[in-house]
Every structure is written in C-alpha cells, then in structure tokens.
Design a protein around this motif. Structure first.
Motif, PDB file in Angstrom:
ATOM      1  N   TRP A 108     -13.883 -12.499 -35.998  1.00  0.00           N
ATOM      2  CA  TRP A 108     -13.758 -13.934 -36.277  1.00  0.00           C
ATOM      3  C   TRP A 108     -12.904 -14.155 -37.521  1.00  0.00           C
ATOM      4  O   TRP A 108     -11.975 -14.966 -37.508  1.00  0.00           O
ATOM      5  CB  TRP A 108     -15.144 -14.563 -36.439  1.00  0.00           C
ATOM      6  CG  TRP A 108     -15.107 -16.060 -36.493  1.00  0.00           C
ATOM      7  CD1 TRP A 108     -14.919 -16.832 -37.596  1.00  0.00           C
ATOM      8  CD2 TRP A 108     -15.221 -16.961 -35.399  1.00  0.00           C
ATOM      9  NE1 TRP A 108     -14.925 -18.163 -37.268  1.00  0.00           N
ATOM     10  CE2 TRP A 108     -15.111 -18.272 -35.912  1.00  0.00           C
ATOM     11  CE3 TRP A 108     -15.421 -16.795 -34.031  1.00  0.00           C
ATOM     12  CZ2 TRP A 108     -15.186 -19.396 -35.103  1.00  0.00           C
ATOM     13  CZ3 TRP A 108     -15.506 -17.927 -33.234  1.00  0.00           C
ATOM     14  CH2 TRP A 108     -15.385 -19.204 -33.771  1.00  0.00           C
TER      15      TRP A 108
ATOM     16  N   GLU B 246      -3.786 -24.969 -34.596  1.00  0.00           N
ATOM     17  CA  GLU B 246      -5.030 -25.318 -33.902  1.00  0.00           C
ATOM     18  C   GLU B 246      -4.793 -25.298 -32.398  1.00  0.00           C
ATOM     19  O   GLU B 246      -5.624 -25.750 -31.628  1.00  0.00           O
ATOM     20  CB  GLU B 246      -5.509 -26.702 -34.353  1.00  0.00           C
ATOM     21  CG  GLU B 246      -5.946 -26.737 -35.800  1.00  0.00           C
ATOM     22  CD  GLU B 246      -6.466 -28.102 -36.220  1.00  0.00           C
ATOM     23  OE1 GLU B 246      -6.570 -29.004 -35.377  1.00  0.00           O
ATOM     24  OE2 GLU B 246      -6.763 -28.262 -37.416  1.00  0.00           O
ATOM     25  N   ASP B 247      -3.633 -24.737 -31.994  1.00  0.00           N
ATOM     26  CA  ASP B 247      -3.251 -24.726 -30.588  1.00  0.00           C
ATOM     27  C   ASP B 247      -3.982 -23.670 -29.777  1.00  0.00           C
ATOM     28  O   ASP B 247      -3.998 -23.726 -28.558  1.00  0.00           O
ATOM     29  CB  ASP B 247      -1.740 -24.480 -30.439  1.00  0.00           C
ATOM     30  CG  ASP B 247      -0.907 -25.573 -31.096  1.00  0.00           C
ATOM     31  OD1 ASP B 247      -1.370 -26.727 -31.133  1.00  0.00           O
ATOM     32  OD2 ASP B 247       0.196 -25.267 -31.563  1.00  0.00           O
TER      33      ASP B 247
ATOM     34  N   ASP C 167      -7.449 -21.388 -29.005  1.00  0.00           N
ATOM     35  CA  ASP C 167      -8.902 -21.285 -29.152  1.00  0.00           C
ATOM     36  C   ASP C 167      -9.222 -19.924 -29.757  1.00  0.00           C
ATOM     37  O   ASP C 167      -8.837 -18.888 -29.215  1.00  0.00           O
ATOM     38  CB  ASP C 167      -9.565 -21.429 -27.784  1.00  0.00           C
ATOM     39  CG  ASP C 167     -11.077 -21.454 -27.844  1.00  0.00           C
ATOM     40  OD1 ASP C 167     -11.671 -20.757 -28.705  1.00  0.00           O
ATOM     41  OD2 ASP C 167     -11.687 -22.156 -27.029  1.00  0.00           O
TER      42      ASP C 167
ATOM     43  N   ARG D  24     -11.865 -18.219 -29.824  1.00  0.00           N
ATOM     44  CA  ARG D  24     -12.646 -17.343 -28.940  1.00  0.00           C
ATOM     45  C   ARG D  24     -11.745 -16.594 -27.961  1.00  0.00           C
ATOM     46  O   ARG D  24     -11.959 -15.413 -27.690  1.00  0.00           O
ATOM     47  CB  ARG D  24     -13.711 -18.153 -28.207  1.00  0.00           C
ATOM     48  CG  ARG D  24     -14.770 -18.713 -29.173  1.00  0.00           C
ATOM     49  CD  ARG D  24     -15.579 -19.776 -28.516  1.00  0.00           C
ATOM     50  NE  ARG D  24     -14.680 -20.890 -28.205  1.00  0.00           N
ATOM     51  CZ  ARG D  24     -15.034 -22.149 -28.150  1.00  0.00           C
ATOM     52  NH1 ARG D  24     -16.278 -22.480 -28.348  1.00  0.00           N
ATOM     53  NH2 ARG D  24     -14.175 -23.098 -27.883  1.00  0.00           N
ATOM     54  N   GLU D  25     -10.719 -17.268 -27.450  1.00  0.00           N
ATOM     55  CA  GLU D  25      -9.759 -16.614 -26.557  1.00  0.00           C
ATOM     56  C   GLU D  25      -8.969 -15.546 -27.312  1.00  0.00           C
ATOM     57  O   GLU D  25      -8.658 -14.484 -26.766  1.00  0.00           O
ATOM     58  CB  GLU D  25      -8.811 -17.631 -25.944  1.00  0.00           C
ATOM     59  CG  GLU D  25      -9.470 -18.560 -24.954  1.00  0.00           C
ATOM     60  CD  GLU D  25      -8.518 -19.624 -24.427  1.00  0.00           C
ATOM     61  OE1 GLU D  25      -7.289 -19.451 -24.541  1.00  0.00           O
ATOM     62  OE2 GLU D  25      -9.014 -20.629 -23.893  1.00  0.00           O
ATOM     63  N   TYR D  26      -8.653 -15.836 -28.563  1.00  0.00           N
ATOM     64  CA  TYR D  26      -7.910 -14.883 -29.387  1.00  0.00           C
ATOM     65  C   TYR D  26      -8.759 -13.630 -29.639  1.00  0.00           C
ATOM     66  O   TYR D  26      -8.260 -12.504 -29.552  1.00  0.00           O
ATOM     67  CB  TYR D  26      -7.512 -15.556 -30.704  1.00  0.00           C
ATOM     68  CG  TYR D  26      -6.469 -14.806 -31.485  1.00  0.00           C
ATOM     69  CD1 TYR D  26      -5.128 -14.878 -31.129  1.00  0.00           C
ATOM     70  CD2 TYR D  26      -6.816 -14.025 -32.577  1.00  0.00           C
ATOM     71  CE1 TYR D  26      -4.154 -14.194 -31.856  1.00  0.00           C
ATOM     72  CE2 TYR D  26      -5.861 -13.334 -33.307  1.00  0.00           C
ATOM     73  CZ  TYR D  26      -4.532 -13.435 -32.940  1.00  0.00           C
ATOM     74  OH  TYR D  26      -3.580 -12.752 -33.652  1.00  0.00           O
TER      75      TYR D  26
END
Length: 105
Positions: free
Chosen positions: A45, A56-57, A59, A61-63
C-alpha cells in the motif's frame, strides 16, 4: 438571432471537443516496469501510494494486484526490507488515443 445562437453553439462545441481531445490521464503500464527497494516498514500500500502520488486516475487496489502478479507474491505477504520489487510505470493516456482506437475498431 437564430444564426448567432448557432455560431455560439458551434464555438462552444469546438472548445468542448478540444478539451476532451487534450485531456490527459495516466494509466498503468505493466509492460514497462521499474525496480524499487523495499525500506523498513514498507507495505504494498505505501509503495503504491508513493508511485501513484501524482495521479488519482488509477485505483490503488488494482495497482497492488499488478505488483503482486509481476512479482509472483501471495496476497498479504509481508515484505522484507532490502528486497527489490518490480512495479508498473505510468504512461499518459489521452482522450485522442481513445477516440482513435475506437474509430479503428
């Protein structure tokens, strides 16, 4: 009066379309990755927050999932200080590119 309204409407549409075409966002580029060294106390995180600080483009969590996949990590695995992780880079995604891709399909 009607002609003036039509002209103003066309000018406004030009500005809207120009704004859409020149809008730039960022997206993950999992084909181009970079190495980062894990510091004491780092988590996926915190590493992701640093990498995504300018946007902010994407997410977070996806990263994180992308980092786990690239590095073949089990979800929730603790990181060790000193280890090297490969993380996705970011690339620009323009609205013009989206429109071009859509038009070609």
């Amino acid at each position: 009066m009607n002609k003036l309204f039509s002209i103003l409407l066309m000018v406004a549409m030009v500005f809207v379309v120009d704004g859409m075409i020149n809008t730039t966002t960022l997206e993950m580029d999992t084909q181009n990755i970079k190495a980062v060294q894990v510091d004491a106390g780092d988590t996926l995180w915190s590493i992701s927050q640093k990498a995504l600080a300018q946007t902010e483009d994407i997410d977070i969590r996806e990263y994180i999932v992308a980092i786990e996949e690239i590095n073949h990590l089990q979800h929730g695995k603790a990181l060790r200080a000193g280890e090297t992780l490969m993380i996705p880079t970011l690339k620009e995604k323009t609205m013009f590119g989206f429109i071009t891709a859509w038009a070609n399909n």
